[in-house]
Design a protein around this motif. Structure first.
Motif, short mmCIF file in Angstrom:
data_model
loop_
_atom_site.label_atom_id
_atom_site.label_comp_id
_atom_site.label_asym_id
_atom_site.label_seq_id
_atom_site.Cartn_x
_atom_site.Cartn_y
_atom_site.Cartn_z
N ALA A 71 10.11 38.83 -81.42
CA ALA A 71 10.11 38.93 -79.96
C ALA A 71 11.02 40.06 -79.48
CB ALA A 71 10.53 37.60 -79.34
N ILE A 72 12.19 40.21 -80.10
CA ILE A 72 13.12 41.28 -79.74
C ILE A 72 12.49 42.64 -80.03
CG2 ILE A 72 15.31 42.37 -80.37
CD1 ILE A 72 16.42 39.52 -80.79
N ARG A 73 11.87 42.76 -81.19
CA ARG A 73 11.23 44.03 -81.56
C ARG A 73 10.13 44.41 -80.57
NH1 ARG A 73 9.50 46.50 -86.70
NH2 ARG A 73 7.38 47.32 -86.48
N ASN A 74 9.27 43.43 -80.23
CA ASN A 74 8.18 43.70 -79.30
C ASN A 74 8.69 44.06 -77.90
OD1 ASN A 74 6.16 43.34 -81.18
ND2 ASN A 74 5.88 41.17 -80.72
N ASN A 75 9.72 43.36 -77.45
CA ASN A 75 10.30 43.63 -76.13
C ASN A 75 10.92 45.02 -76.08
OD1 ASN A 75 11.41 43.46 -73.57
ND2 ASN A 75 12.48 41.53 -73.95
N LEU A 76 11.60 45.40 -77.16
CA LEU A 76 12.24 46.71 -77.22
C LEU A 76 11.21 47.83 -77.15
CD1 LEU A 76 14.87 48.34 -77.75
CD2 LEU A 76 14.37 48.12 -80.20
N ILE A 77 10.14 47.71 -77.93
CA ILE A 77 9.11 48.75 -77.96
C ILE A 77 8.33 48.77 -76.64
CG2 ILE A 77 7.00 49.51 -79.13
CD1 ILE A 77 8.16 48.31 -81.70
N ALA A 78 8.08 47.59 -76.06
CA ALA A 78 7.37 47.52 -74.79
C ALA A 78 8.16 48.19 -73.68
CB ALA A 78 7.08 46.06 -74.44
N ASN A 79 9.46 47.95 -73.63
CA ASN A 79 10.29 48.57 -72.59
C ASN A 79 10.34 50.09 -72.74
OD1 ASN A 79 10.79 46.09 -71.51
ND2 ASN A 79 12.92 45.96 -72.16
N GLU A 95 15.95 53.29 -65.98
CA GLU A 95 17.28 53.04 -66.54
C GLU A 95 17.46 51.56 -66.88
OE1 GLU A 95 20.19 54.46 -63.83
OE2 GLU A 95 19.62 56.58 -64.02
N ARG A 96 16.95 50.70 -66.01
CA ARG A 96 17.05 49.26 -66.30
C ARG A 96 16.27 48.89 -67.56
NH1 ARG A 96 14.30 44.76 -66.05
NH2 ARG A 96 12.41 45.79 -65.29
N LEU A 97 15.05 49.39 -67.68
CA LEU A 97 14.21 49.07 -68.84
C LEU A 97 14.86 49.52 -70.15
CD1 LEU A 97 10.68 50.00 -67.46
CD2 LEU A 97 11.44 47.72 -68.12
N LEU A 98 15.59 50.61 -70.11
CA LEU A 98 16.19 51.17 -71.31
C LEU A 98 17.60 50.67 -71.55
CD1 LEU A 98 14.91 54.86 -70.99
CD2 LEU A 98 14.01 53.04 -72.45
N SER A 99 18.02 49.66 -70.78
CA SER A 99 19.35 49.08 -70.94
C SER A 99 19.25 47.75 -71.70
CB SER A 99 20.01 48.85 -69.58
OG SER A 99 21.26 48.21 -69.72
N VAL A 100 20.03 47.61 -72.76
CA VAL A 100 20.05 46.40 -73.58
C VAL A 100 21.46 45.83 -73.55
CG1 VAL A 100 19.71 45.42 -75.89
CG2 VAL A 100 18.25 47.30 -75.10
N PHE A 150 18.98 52.86 -84.90
CA PHE A 150 17.57 53.12 -84.62
C PHE A 150 17.41 54.18 -83.52
CE2 PHE A 150 14.43 51.86 -81.35
CZ PHE A 150 13.27 52.28 -81.99
N ILE A 151 18.22 54.06 -82.46
CA ILE A 151 18.13 55.01 -81.35
C ILE A 151 18.53 56.41 -81.81
CG2 ILE A 151 19.11 55.62 -79.10
CD1 ILE A 151 19.48 52.58 -78.62
N ASN A 152 19.62 56.51 -82.56
CA ASN A 152 20.15 57.81 -82.95
C ASN A 152 19.31 58.51 -84.02
OD1 ASN A 152 22.32 57.44 -81.18
ND2 ASN A 152 23.56 56.43 -82.74
N LYS A 153 18.67 57.75 -84.89
CA LYS A 153 17.95 58.36 -86.01
C LYS A 153 16.45 58.44 -85.81
CE LYS A 153 21.33 57.08 -89.57
NZ LYS A 153 21.57 56.30 -90.80
N ASP A 154 15.85 57.43 -85.18
CA ASP A 154 14.40 57.38 -85.10
C ASP A 154 13.87 57.67 -83.69
OD1 ASP A 154 13.47 56.23 -87.87
OD2 ASP A 154 15.21 55.05 -87.31
N LEU A 155 14.41 56.98 -82.69
CA LEU A 155 13.93 57.21 -81.34
C LEU A 155 14.26 58.62 -80.87
CD1 LEU A 155 12.43 55.87 -79.00
CD2 LEU A 155 14.65 55.10 -78.11
N ARG A 156 15.42 59.13 -81.26
CA ARG A 156 15.79 60.50 -80.87
C ARG A 156 14.84 61.53 -81.47
NH1 ARG A 156 20.27 61.87 -78.48
NH2 ARG A 156 21.26 59.88 -79.02
N MET A 193 7.49 51.84 -85.73
CA MET A 193 7.58 51.61 -84.29
C MET A 193 6.37 50.84 -83.75
SD MET A 193 10.36 52.91 -82.99
CE MET A 193 9.94 53.26 -81.28
N SER A 194 5.59 50.23 -84.64
CA SER A 194 4.40 49.49 -84.18
C SER A 194 4.81 48.22 -83.46
CB SER A 194 3.51 49.14 -85.37
OG SER A 194 3.13 50.29 -86.08
N ARG A 195 4.02 47.88 -82.46
CA ARG A 195 4.24 46.62 -81.73
C ARG A 195 3.16 45.63 -82.15
NH1 ARG A 195 3.42 45.46 -75.27
NH2 ARG A 195 4.30 43.36 -75.25
N TRP A 196 3.60 44.45 -82.60
CA TRP A 196 2.65 43.46 -83.12
C TRP A 196 2.38 42.37 -82.10
CZ3 TRP A 196 0.83 45.75 -87.19
CH2 TRP A 196 1.66 46.54 -87.98
#
Length: 513
Positions: free
Chosen positions: A197-205, A220-225, A244-250, A510-513
């Motif tokens: 659920a956390i993974r899916n929420n993160l990718i969805a946001n 900004e709100r969506l990208l705040s955890v 994950f943010i620093n190595k993959d999302l960036r 980064m797939s969302r299941w």
């Protein structure tokens, strides 16, 4: 050789022709009848095997040990118990043990979900035998007089299971402290479903933040955890997320990666069970990775905001709650003695206790999770010199239980050691019923925590008395090595190694299941 050719020809004829056997040539007819008789015998044998499995439990002269749960304590007991002397039945709504130290890695795609789920059938090979069982269901109540457990499966079907010995190891649940909105709007992090659920929420946001015409404040709100709780689970998740943010999302989306914000909220100290130098090192490391450390208490959660006790309001897109554990409604509802924090009271041998005079305990017992007061000392039940007696053939292990004379924290290593202890005791008593069993003694093996970026902390020994403290890359290698060796089987170890290698080479999925 000729007979083999005939049998092959007969089988091929039966598969391709619709004619009766009587109309086949004589030699082929003989072979065909032989094949049909063999198939008939095999079918009957399978039917008998099915009936044997259906008539559970099979009558044997061995004691039946019923184990409730598949957590750390139950898994170790299931693995170590000697099935030459016992028949076992495992009952749990989860058919696997979750290897919780690596669960945070599954939230961001470092590991696959299956890599941290150890199937219960792989823990004990004798569970494949017809006299031993695993039932997918939840225990509803226990009748200690009739020695039965009343259960219910996922579709509501109810059933009873008889026992000679019962072990309650149903664990705990995340503690919300009655704070409004926590249960509805935040994610716990205790199970495979939580990680998914956390993974899916993160990718969805992240995907929603890229939607055209999205306003800047909303993006900004969506990208705040926000991560509430500065213990090992909260710190490891925050570290994994920033990695994950620093190595993959960036690499994939540098603009959104720069806008991501991770806030760790802790009321007291981050990693409070570690010594001060390690806590300071962890705080500096997390800060460098981009984790905003905030001291405070959440007093309310809404769908989009976290309200703190000091008046601050934090907009968020996802909230992860990891502030400790509390009892479940199942354990608090059992007719046994409880500690002040709602855990089942046990003696030194992990035997469940009950009040000798239940009337004297009325008004002081915990009957539901909301009765629990976490600020009360667990060994102080408020009963004065109230006496207890053992419940016949009933034990409790792990997070759901505590010895009131020496309550232990709800840790995986405590539960695992208790499961190992009880399996050894059962095996010893099965060989010699008069054998003396020493009380359980806990040995603290130390603490480990990953803080992201190929870095970790290791502290061996108790706080303030540690004889080995490590940090940095060498600790990270030791952390991974230690948990890799403790995984339940070779299959999961292989999965984890492959996941680590593919993540290192190709990045996180980064797939969302």
């Amino acid at each position: 050789m000729q007979v083999l050719r005939g049998l092959t020809k007969a089988l091929a004829t039966l598969q391709t022709r619709s004619s009766p056997v009587s109309q086949l040539p004589e030699l082929t007819r003989w072979h065909a009848k032989f094949v049909l008789e063999a198939l008939s015998r095999q079918s009957a044998l399978r039917g008998n095997q099915f009936r044997s499995y259906a008539s559970v439990p099979l009558p044997t002269k061995k004691e039946r040990v019923v184990i409730l749960g598949t957590g750390w304590a139950a898994a170790r007991l299931t693995k170590d118990i000697n099935c030459d002397y016992h028949d076992i039945t495992v009952i749990s709504p989860r058919n696997h043990m979750v290897f919780t130290p690596l669960l945070t890695s599954a939230c961001v795609g470092t590991l696959d979900l299956r890599s941290v789920a150890v199937p219960v059938m792989s823990l004990q090979k004798h569970l494949r035998e017809p006299q031993n069982n695993y039932f997918l269901g939840s225990a509803q109540n226990i009748d200690p007089n009739k020695k039965t457990v009343h259960c219910k499966d996922e579709d509501g079907t109810e059933f009873d299971v008889a026992y000679d010995k019962l072990v309650i190891a149903t664990g705990s649940q995340g503690s919300t402290f009655g704070i409004p909105g926590v249960e509805k709007y935040s994610h716990p992090l205790r199970d495979i479903h939580d990680a998914n659920a956390i993974r899916n929420n993160l990718i969805a946001n992240w995907s929603k933040a890229n939607t055209p015409n999205r306003s800047s404040p909303e993006r900004e709100r969506l990208l705040s955890v926000i991560v509430v709780g500065g213990g090992p689970t909260g710190v490891e998740f925050a570290g994994e997320l920033c990695d994950f943010i620093n190595k993959d999302l960036r690499r994939l989306d540098p603009e959104r990666a720069a806008e991501m914000k991770v806030t760790l909220i802790e009321a007291q100290q981050v990693l409070g069970t570690f010594d001060a130098p390690l806590r300071e090192y962890a705080a500096n490391k997390l800060n460098k990775q981009g984790v905003h450390l905030m001291k405070g208490m959440v007093k309310k959660l809404t769908a989009t905001e976290a309200h703190l006790s000091n008046g601050d309001v934090l907009p968020y897109g996802m909230a992860v709650w990891s502030t400790g554990v509390g009892p479940t409604s199942f354990t608090t509802g059992l007719p046994f003695a409880k500690t002040a924090r709602g855990r089942i009271a046990v003696d030194g041998g992990m035997r469940v206790l009950q009040h000798i005079d239940p009337e004297k305990a009325q008004g002081t017992e915990v009957h539901k999770p909301s009765d629990v007061k976490m600020d009360v000392a667990e060994h102080d039940t408020g009963h004065g010199k109230e006496k207890y007696q053992q419940v016949d053939s009933c034990w409790a292990l792990g997070d759901c239980s505590a010895n009131m004379e020496l309550p232990l924290p709800a840790l995986a290593q405590v539960a695992e050691q208790q499961g190992k202890y009880l399996a050894k005791a059962f095996n010893k008593l099965a060989k010699d019923p008069s054998a003396k069993i020493e009380p359980f003694s806990y040995k603290h093996m130390g603490s480990m925590a990953s803080i992201g970026g190929n870095d970790a902390l290791i502290q061996l020994g108790e706080q303030g008395k540690s004889y080995i403290s490590m940090k940095g890359l060498k600790s990270f290698i030791a952390w991974r090595s230690a948990y890799l060796t403790r995984l339940g089987n070779a299959q999961n170890r292989f999965y984890v190694i492959v996941n680590w290698l593919t993540t290192r080479i190709f990045g996180r999925d980064m797939s969302r299941w």
